[in-house]
Design a protein around this motif. Structure first.
Motif, short mmCIF file in Angstrom:
data_model
loop_
_atom_site.label_atom_id
_atom_site.label_comp_id
_atom_site.label_asym_id
_atom_site.label_seq_id
_atom_site.Cartn_x
_atom_site.Cartn_y
_atom_site.Cartn_z
N ASP A 1 0.66 1.86 6.16
CA ASP A 1 -0.54 2.43 5.56
C ASP A 1 -1.83 1.78 6.06
O ASP A 1 -2.93 2.21 5.72
CB ASP A 1 -0.45 2.45 4.02
N ASP B 1 2.44 -2.92 7.71
CA ASP B 1 2.53 -1.92 6.64
C ASP B 1 1.87 -0.68 7.23
O ASP B 1 0.68 -0.69 7.56
CB ASP B 1 1.79 -2.45 5.40
N ASP C 1 -2.47 -3.97 6.92
CA ASP C 1 -2.26 -3.32 5.63
C ASP C 1 -3.58 -2.71 5.14
O ASP C 1 -4.65 -3.28 5.39
CB ASP C 1 -1.77 -4.36 4.60
N ALA C 2 -3.49 -1.59 4.45
CA ALA C 2 -4.67 -1.05 3.76
C ALA C 2 -4.94 -1.83 2.49
O ALA C 2 -6.08 -1.90 2.02
CB ALA C 2 -4.44 0.42 3.39
N HIS C 3 -3.87 -2.43 1.96
CA HIS C 3 -3.94 -3.05 0.64
C HIS C 3 -3.89 -4.57 0.71
O HIS C 3 -3.21 -5.12 1.57
CB HIS C 3 -2.76 -2.56 -0.22
MN MN Z 1 -0.22 -1.03 1.94
#
Ligand code: MN
Ligand code: MN
Length: 290
Positions: free
Chosen positions: A216, A214, A127-129
């Motif tokens: 992203d 995810d 995930d980026a987040h």
């Molecule tokens: Mn994300």
């Protein structure tokens, strides 16, 4: 003469299946771009682009027992979706490997809850987040809370994320205070994905591993059509390598956050390819174990 729709090469019945494809078209907590409920169908269509034979793994997906169950009916309410996902997973035969096509990332905690069982299950999130908010938009089941909810199931020992480059100051403090293993995309860039995976897999000292992608986590250059694109991400080669290294102990996979309306097709193609990579890598391992 007539081709069955669904994921490419998914021609088995559930009772014979070793792998099941399940669409989870839920996107009502989207915080920027919405439309990930169209993700499962876009991935299925894209899956027909590829040869059934995977040269690298020397596995032909047409020879495997793959069943596409279609999409779960999830509606728009997060608590309803959560219960339905858990009930749906409970109906899957034991030992079958599920591949969940999202939908947004809020689907993952329900999946993890359903498959965690009594044994130890490690969860690897790309995930980026950070997704560590306790609540977002008046709900604890937002995609911005996905990792926070996953952590509540198995604890910090059973969780690692890779690809991180975005979060609030509070989320980063929460991660530091609770010694949560989250590797940044900068660390991957500097040390290489294998070195980061060595550390991640050492931490996730478990026999059963669940992988949540995810999309992203990937750089928008590779996966532009996601709910919250974030530059400076992982490459498609990085993610391929993650799949290759975790496949032997992986008990399931989800690929989430694809928003087809923003795609020229490349993100859906990558998502479909990653799902196929996962099946091929797993099949290669079970062939060797036999
Ligand atoms: Mn994300
Ligand atoms: Mn996420």
């Amino acid at each position: 003469m007539f081709q069955k729709c669904g994921f490419a090469d998914a021609t088995s019945e559930l009772k014979d299946a070793d792998y099941v494809v399940v669409g989870l078209p839920f996107d009502s907590t989207a915080s920027f771009r919405s439309g990930s409920r169209e993700g499962p169908e876009a991935i299925r269509i894209a899956s027909f682009n590829f040869e059934s034979y995977d040269r690298y793994y020397d596995v032909d997906l047409a020879d495997l027992n793959i069943c596409d169950l279609g999409n779960m009916e999830l509606g728009a309410d997060p608590t309803y979706a959560k219960e339905n996902i858990k009930e749906g997973i409970a109906l899957l035969p034991e030992g079958v490997i599920p591949i969940f096509l999202g939908g947004e990332h809020s689907i993952t905690p329900s999946i993890v809850e359903a498959i965690a069982g009594p044994g130890d299950l490690g969860v690897l999130v790309l995930d980026a987040h950070l997704d560590l908010r306790d609540e977002y938009g008046y709900t604890r089941f937002s995609h911005a809370c996905a990792s926070r909810r996953i952590l509540e199931i198995g604890g910090v020992e059973a969780y690692v994320s890779i690809g991180i480059r975005s979060g609030s100051m509070e989320e980063f403090s929460f991660a530091a205070d609770n010694q949560i293993s989250c590797f940044t995309s900068r660390e991957v860039q500097e040390k290489g994905i294998d070195q980061i995976l060595d550390l991640a897999l050492k931490k996730l000292d478990c026999e059963r591993l669940y992988l949540s992608i995810d999309l992203d986590a990937l750089d928008p250059a590779y996966a532009p059509a996601v709910g919250n694109p974030e530059p400076f991400g992982l490459t498609s080669w990085d993610v391929k390598r993650v799949i290759e290294r975790v496949a032997s102990r992986a008990v399931g996979l989800d690929i989430n956050e694809l928003t087809p309306a923003y795609d020229r097709g490349e993100t859906a193609l990558l998502a479909a390819r990653l799902a196929r990579e996962f099946v091929a890598a797993k099949a290669k391992h079970s062939k060797r174990d036999r």
